[in-house]
Design an enzyme around this catalytic site. Structure first.
Site, PDB file in Angstrom:
ATOM      1  N   LYS A  56       0.865  -1.180   0.000  1.00 38.43           N
ATOM      2  CA  LYS A  56       0.000   0.000   0.000  1.00 38.43           C
ATOM      3  C   LYS A  56       0.901   1.229   0.000  1.00 38.43           C
ATOM      4  O   LYS A  56       1.928   1.245   0.699  1.00 38.43           O
ATOM      5  CB  LYS A  56      -0.893  -0.037   1.245  1.00 38.43           C
ATOM      6  CG  LYS A  56      -1.894   1.105   1.328  1.00 38.43           C
ATOM      7  CD  LYS A  56      -2.834   0.948   2.532  1.00 38.43           C
ATOM      8  CE  LYS A  56      -3.841   2.077   2.619  1.00 38.43           C
ATOM      9  NZ  LYS A  56      -4.775   1.939   3.754  1.00 38.43           N
ATOM     10  N   SER A 105      -9.781   2.272   2.894  1.00 41.31           N
ATOM     11  CA  SER A 105      -8.859   2.967   2.031  1.00 41.31           C
ATOM     12  C   SER A 105      -7.880   2.044   1.294  1.00 41.31           C
ATOM     13  O   SER A 105      -7.271   2.480   0.325  1.00 41.31           O
ATOM     14  CB  SER A 105      -8.053   3.977   2.853  1.00 41.31           C
ATOM     15  OG  SER A 105      -7.239   3.308   3.797  1.00 41.31           O
ATOM     16  N   SER A 115     -10.179  -0.109   7.092  1.00 39.89           N
ATOM     17  CA  SER A 115      -9.587  -0.068   5.744  1.00 39.89           C
ATOM     18  C   SER A 115      -8.905  -1.328   5.238  1.00 39.89           C
ATOM     19  O   SER A 115      -8.537  -1.384   4.072  1.00 39.89           O
ATOM     20  CB  SER A 115      -8.597   1.084   5.657  1.00 39.89           C
ATOM     21  OG  SER A 115      -9.299   2.275   5.497  1.00 39.89           O
TER      22      SER A 115
END
Ligand code: GLN
Length: 483
Positions: free
Chosen positions: A75, A150, A174
């Site tokens: 990420k 997210s 998330s």
């Protein structure tokens, strides 16, 4: 090759069936082929091929770990030395990190091959990946829908087989929410289990990194490499890391499961509820005992979170001032102009909204009314979980109130967007570990089952998920066009 588990890939690499170079190239090709999903912010092709070459040497020498030569993706919230680390923001679009996050360092030294950096909501604020400066990510199961957020790039990339597995972070859901929307397995560890060093801070008392993979077994392998004490993170917990693989197949007969009645009331869509009930029946059939529990303060989780998280974010994001790193406006007239225009031009709408809310909640005169009150509610929510987890081994319920919503559907209505985390946020407030496990489909879109455990019981959660995955195949399904 792209459908194999980590263990199967490790066998293939060792037997010489394929090399890490070939494996890495296969995934790099898939990433190119499916660029329209917009999962990656950066693809680090050259670095990946170099890492694959080193992995092949290690494997040939016989000193490889299970992750050696396995393509993974990070990420874009994790700092990666020499590689752009944007956190999904224009603010950091030009930021090349001078150092590695501990998670990145650990995965590199395990020999994993990083394919690139994954798209995400700006500074991890969002539930749909639409707040990213780099544009929305598409859900591979239904390309008009969001992948969740997210960690939307992470979930979509794993579901579409653009990476074997990925890292994610979870401040209010998330990891779990995008895992649920994309039909993959995600684990949000206990707060303090995985180092936050080099993981760009959103809300420091809630943020926690964790693995996102197709199966619980893969997640266990990734978690093994990610977890552990780090003296560079003062909230990292100094406790031995268990072997997450040994207990995966343990019996779960006699397991007590608590179903909070507050999770199954108004707001939960019928088709999601049906999938969850069926999943719980599978556990009953394996010998688990199901009980109702109650957590009366759960309804306060969203309001408390939306005071605490913005308060912490307003402090954390003050470092982006146009002076030290990141975006700087052109021709600032004076220092105030430099600050206001740099921040004004580089932060997106949702980030600005959070900074405003947080600054307001922390301001003199409002601090007691909002921030202190929210902290008291946080304690009450933790007590609810403590009480429930004294009665049962784990708590189960949905991850999300509905299946993945349409791109553009909620972005104009922040409150509605915030409500999509109604079943995940309380867990972060309490600091507990929780997983999302693929449990079926509703209208062709994946549904996730949430399993919440007591502190530091990640091994038990992985075991509970693995047992379910031995008798179901939801986690093995691939979206059409990505088989
Ligand atoms: N959707 C929540 C938020 O916007 C949670 C995000 C997260 O876990 N990073 O704050």
């Amino acid at each position: 090759m792209h459908n194999k588990s980590i263990k199967e890939l490790a066998v293939g690499l060792r037997s010489g069936e394929f090399s890490s170079m070939e494996l890495t190239q296969t995934f790099l090709n898939r990433i190119k082929q499916h660029q329209s999903l917009n999962c990656f912010i950066s693809v680090t092709e050259d670095l990946a091929l170099q890492a694959a070459q080193r992995a092949d040497v290690k494997i040939a020498k016989g000193d490889a770990s299970l992750l050696t030569g396995i393509p993974i993706a990070q990420k874009d919230i994790f700092c990666t030395q020499g590689v752009k680390t944007s956190c999904g923001s224009k603010m950091l679009d030009n930021f090349i990190s001078p150092y590695n996050a501990t998670v990145v360092e650990k995965l590199n030294s395990a020999g994993a091959v990083m394919l690139g950096k994954l798209n995400m909501d700006e500074f991890a604020m969002g539930s749909s990946n639409e707040t990213s400066y780099y544009g929305a990510v598409k859900n591979p199961w239904h390309t008009d829908s969001v992948p969740g957020g997210s960690s939307g790039g992470s979930a979509a990339a794993v579901a579409a087989r653009l990476s074997v597995c990925a890292t994610g972070t979870d401040t209010g859901g998330s990891i779990r929410q995008p895992a649920a929307h994309c039909g993959i397995t995600g684990l949000k560890p206990t707060y303090g289990r995985v180092s936050r060093y080099g993981m760009i801070a959103y809300a420091s008392s809630l943020d926690q990194g964790g693995p996102m993979a197709r199966s619980a077994e893969d997640a266990a392998i990734l978690m093994q490499a990610m977890a552990g004490f780090d003296h560079k993170d003062s909230t990292s917990v100094d406790m031995p890391v268990p072997d997450y693989q040994v207990g995966l197949a343990n019996e779960i007969k006699g397991l007590t499961i608590g179903l909070p009645k507050e999770f199954f009331g108004d707001g939960l869509s019928n088709n999601v509820a049906t999938v969850i009930e069926k999943a719980i029946q599978v556990y009953r059939d394996m010998g688990a005992i199901v009980k109702e529990v109650s957590m009366p303060n759960l309804k306060l989780a969203i309001p408390a979170y939306y005071v605490i998280a913005p308060a912490e974010c307003s402090a954390n994001l003050s470092r982006f001032d146009g002076v030290r790193f990141g975006y700087r406006c052109a021709y600032p007239q004076d220092l105030t102009d430099l600050y206001t225009r740099s921040r004004g031009e580089a932060f997106g709408k949702e980030v600005k909204r959070r900074i405003l809310m947080g600054t307001y909640a922390l301001s003199a005169g409002y601090y007691d009314a909002y921030y202190i009150k929210a902290q008291k509610i946080r304690r009450l929510i933790s007590e609810d979980f403590k009480k429930a987890l004294a009665e049962v081994d784990v708590i189960m319920g949905p991850v999300t109130p509905s299946t993945a919503f349409g791109i553009g559907e909620k972005i104009g209505n922040p409150i509605e967007m915030y409500l999509s985390d109604i079943y995940t946020i309380a867990i972060n407030l309490a600091g507990l570990p929780a997983m999302s496990i693929p449990a079926g489909f509703a209208e062709g879109k994946p549904v996730g089952l949430q399993v919440i455990g007591n502190y530091f019981t990640e091994d038990r959660l992985l075991n509970i998920a693995h047992k379910y995955q031995q008798v179901t195949d939801w986690h093995q399904r691939s979206p059409k066009g990505f088989e």
